[in-house]
Design an enzyme around this catalytic site. Sequence first.
Site, short mmCIF file in Angstrom:
data_model
loop_
_atom_site.label_atom_id
_atom_site.label_comp_id
_atom_site.label_asym_id
_atom_site.label_seq_id
_atom_site.Cartn_x
_atom_site.Cartn_y
_atom_site.Cartn_z
N HIS A 167 0.84 -1.19 0.00
CA HIS A 167 0.00 0.00 0.00
C HIS A 167 0.89 1.25 0.00
O HIS A 167 1.77 1.40 0.84
CB HIS A 167 -0.94 0.01 1.21
CG HIS A 167 -1.98 1.08 1.10
ND1 HIS A 167 -3.20 0.86 0.48
CD2 HIS A 167 -1.96 2.38 1.45
CE1 HIS A 167 -3.89 1.99 0.48
NE2 HIS A 167 -3.16 2.93 1.06
N ALA A 168 0.64 2.15 -0.94
CA ALA A 168 1.52 3.31 -1.13
C ALA A 168 1.54 4.20 0.12
O ALA A 168 0.51 4.45 0.73
CB ALA A 168 1.04 4.12 -2.33
N HIS A 197 -0.10 11.76 -5.63
CA HIS A 197 -0.68 11.82 -4.28
C HIS A 197 0.44 11.72 -3.22
O HIS A 197 0.51 12.54 -2.29
CB HIS A 197 -1.69 10.68 -4.10
CG HIS A 197 -2.25 10.58 -2.72
ND1 HIS A 197 -3.49 11.08 -2.37
CD2 HIS A 197 -1.73 10.07 -1.58
CE1 HIS A 197 -3.69 10.87 -1.07
NE2 HIS A 197 -2.65 10.25 -0.57
N GLU A 198 1.30 10.72 -3.37
CA GLU A 198 2.34 10.50 -2.36
C GLU A 198 3.33 11.66 -2.32
O GLU A 198 3.75 12.11 -1.25
CB GLU A 198 3.08 9.18 -2.62
CG GLU A 198 2.20 7.94 -2.50
CD GLU A 198 1.41 7.89 -1.21
OE1 GLU A 198 1.91 8.40 -0.18
OE2 GLU A 198 0.30 7.35 -1.22
N HIS A 201 2.41 14.52 -0.21
CA HIS A 201 2.80 14.41 1.21
C HIS A 201 4.25 14.86 1.40
O HIS A 201 4.56 15.64 2.29
CB HIS A 201 2.69 12.96 1.68
CG HIS A 201 1.28 12.45 1.82
ND1 HIS A 201 0.34 13.06 2.58
CD2 HIS A 201 0.67 11.35 1.29
CE1 HIS A 201 -0.81 12.36 2.53
NE2 HIS A 201 -0.62 11.32 1.75
N GLU A 225 -3.83 14.90 2.74
CA GLU A 225 -4.32 14.04 1.66
C GLU A 225 -4.71 14.87 0.44
O GLU A 225 -4.61 14.40 -0.69
CB GLU A 225 -5.52 13.21 2.14
CG GLU A 225 -5.23 12.30 3.32
CD GLU A 225 -4.04 11.39 3.09
OE1 GLU A 225 -3.75 11.06 1.92
OE2 GLU A 225 -3.39 11.02 4.08
N HIS A 325 -5.98 0.55 6.05
CA HIS A 325 -6.00 1.54 7.12
C HIS A 325 -6.60 1.01 8.43
O HIS A 325 -6.44 1.65 9.46
CB HIS A 325 -6.78 2.78 6.67
CG HIS A 325 -6.22 3.38 5.41
ND1 HIS A 325 -6.32 2.77 4.18
CD2 HIS A 325 -5.54 4.53 5.18
CE1 HIS A 325 -5.74 3.51 3.26
NE2 HIS A 325 -5.26 4.59 3.83
N TYR A 335 -9.65 11.28 3.93
CA TYR A 335 -9.77 11.09 2.47
C TYR A 335 -11.12 11.59 1.96
O TYR A 335 -11.26 12.00 0.82
CB TYR A 335 -9.59 9.63 2.07
CG TYR A 335 -8.27 9.05 2.51
CD1 TYR A 335 -7.08 9.41 1.85
CD2 TYR A 335 -8.19 8.17 3.57
CE1 TYR A 335 -5.87 8.87 2.25
CE2 TYR A 335 -6.98 7.63 3.97
CZ TYR A 335 -5.82 7.98 3.31
OH TYR A 335 -4.62 7.46 3.72
O1 X8Z Z 1 -4.24 5.31 1.24
C1 X8Z Z 1 -4.21 6.14 0.34
C2 X8Z Z 1 -2.88 6.67 -0.14
C3 X8Z Z 1 -1.85 6.72 0.93
S1 X8Z Z 1 -2.08 8.02 2.07
C4 X8Z Z 1 -2.37 5.78 -1.26
N1 X8Z Z 1 -5.35 6.52 -0.27
C5 X8Z Z 1 -6.64 5.97 0.11
C6 X8Z Z 1 -6.74 4.50 -0.21
O2 X8Z Z 1 -5.98 4.02 -1.04
O3 X8Z Z 1 -7.59 3.82 0.37
C7 X8Z Z 1 -5.47 7.49 -1.35
C8 X8Z Z 1 -6.89 7.43 -1.77
C9 X8Z Z 1 -7.64 6.76 -0.67
ZN ZN Z 2 -2.12 10.00 1.34
#
Ligand code: X8Z
Ligand code: ZN
Length: 336
Positions: A167-168, A197-198, A201, A225, A325, A335
């Site tokens: 997960h990024a 997105h990354e 941050h 975010e 998460h 988000y």
């Molecule tokens: O978790 C993230 C990022 C890292 S802060 C990749 N996002 C959420 C997800 O993937 O569930 C970005 C969009 C929503």
């Molecule tokens: Zn993020």
Amino acid sequence: SIAPPMRSEYQRFVELSNKGARELGFADTGAMWRSKYDMPPAAFAVEVDRLWGQVRPLYDQLHCYVRRRLNQKYGDAVVPASGPIPAHLLGNMWAQAWSNIYDQVAPAGADPGFDLDAALKAKGVDAKQMVKYGENFFTSLGFAPLPETFWERSQFTKPRDREVVCHASAWDIDQVDDLRIKMCIESTGEDFRTIHHELGHNFYQRAYNHQPPLFRDSANDGFHEGIGDTIALSITPRYLKGLGLIAAEPDASKDTGLLLRMALDKIAFLPFGLLIDQWRWKVFSGEITPANYNAAWWDLKLKYQGVVPPVERSEADFDPGAKYHVPGNTPYTRYF
Ligand code: X8Z
Ligand code: ZN
């Protein structure tokens, strides 16, 4: 399945997390998370509901349209013409973003006029070059390039010899300029956007590195975010043409396809972005108990997203655990 073994550990984790939150003077961990928005925790919950009410009509229209197209494709027995959509048909393991089924649901003749996946493949753009494109967007705004250590210490591709969390994520190791990302980049349009997105941050983190420590975080977690996501909205056909990734900018007749594709990601995401913490807030407050962890999860999936599970679920399952998460304990309303 990886989530069921987490169930009892998650239950224990909730107890310990609440204990810590209470020692810090909060009612529970959920109240602690809701306390960071310049208003009382209860007022934040009300504000989130208000915002959802504002955007919900748009979601309902998209849901209705997608259901109609899936009904035409799969038939009444699989996707009834009314009621919820089976979650496994939306092109994403969590049903959180739906653009992977763009081709299945687009109206006849509405192609977005370009294909970023194909363009990246055709040019043979590798993981590091993908990140370079992202960095170039930020330097074009006037930010200094990322330090050499970013390129040395980040993980861009999935290691072949060990398990990693793919997960990024973006990291600020020393609160100065040891910035890194950790991803398992594939050369796709989706990862191209996620890189922006990354990096949002990382550039945000570095922009604050002269502030006193208490001021180095964003005003609230939603801003952190929002930076990269806002930047990623600028990944338009015109921008991609400027980079030489696509040959021509599609004319305005392609806007419908472009906007539908965007809606399948951004509008579809709204109830998902909301429901994760609707579940956790109630878990932390005790309103949802371990005896109904999974049933309450799917109640919320139905209430907000209008989706149902593909097969019957029970309390032997722990479906929330499959979302990064939840075990990672990262708040999610940020988000939304
Ligand atoms: O978790 C993230 C990022 C890292 S802060 C990749 N996002 C959420 C997800 O993937 O569930 C970005 C969009 C929503
Ligand atoms: Zn993020």
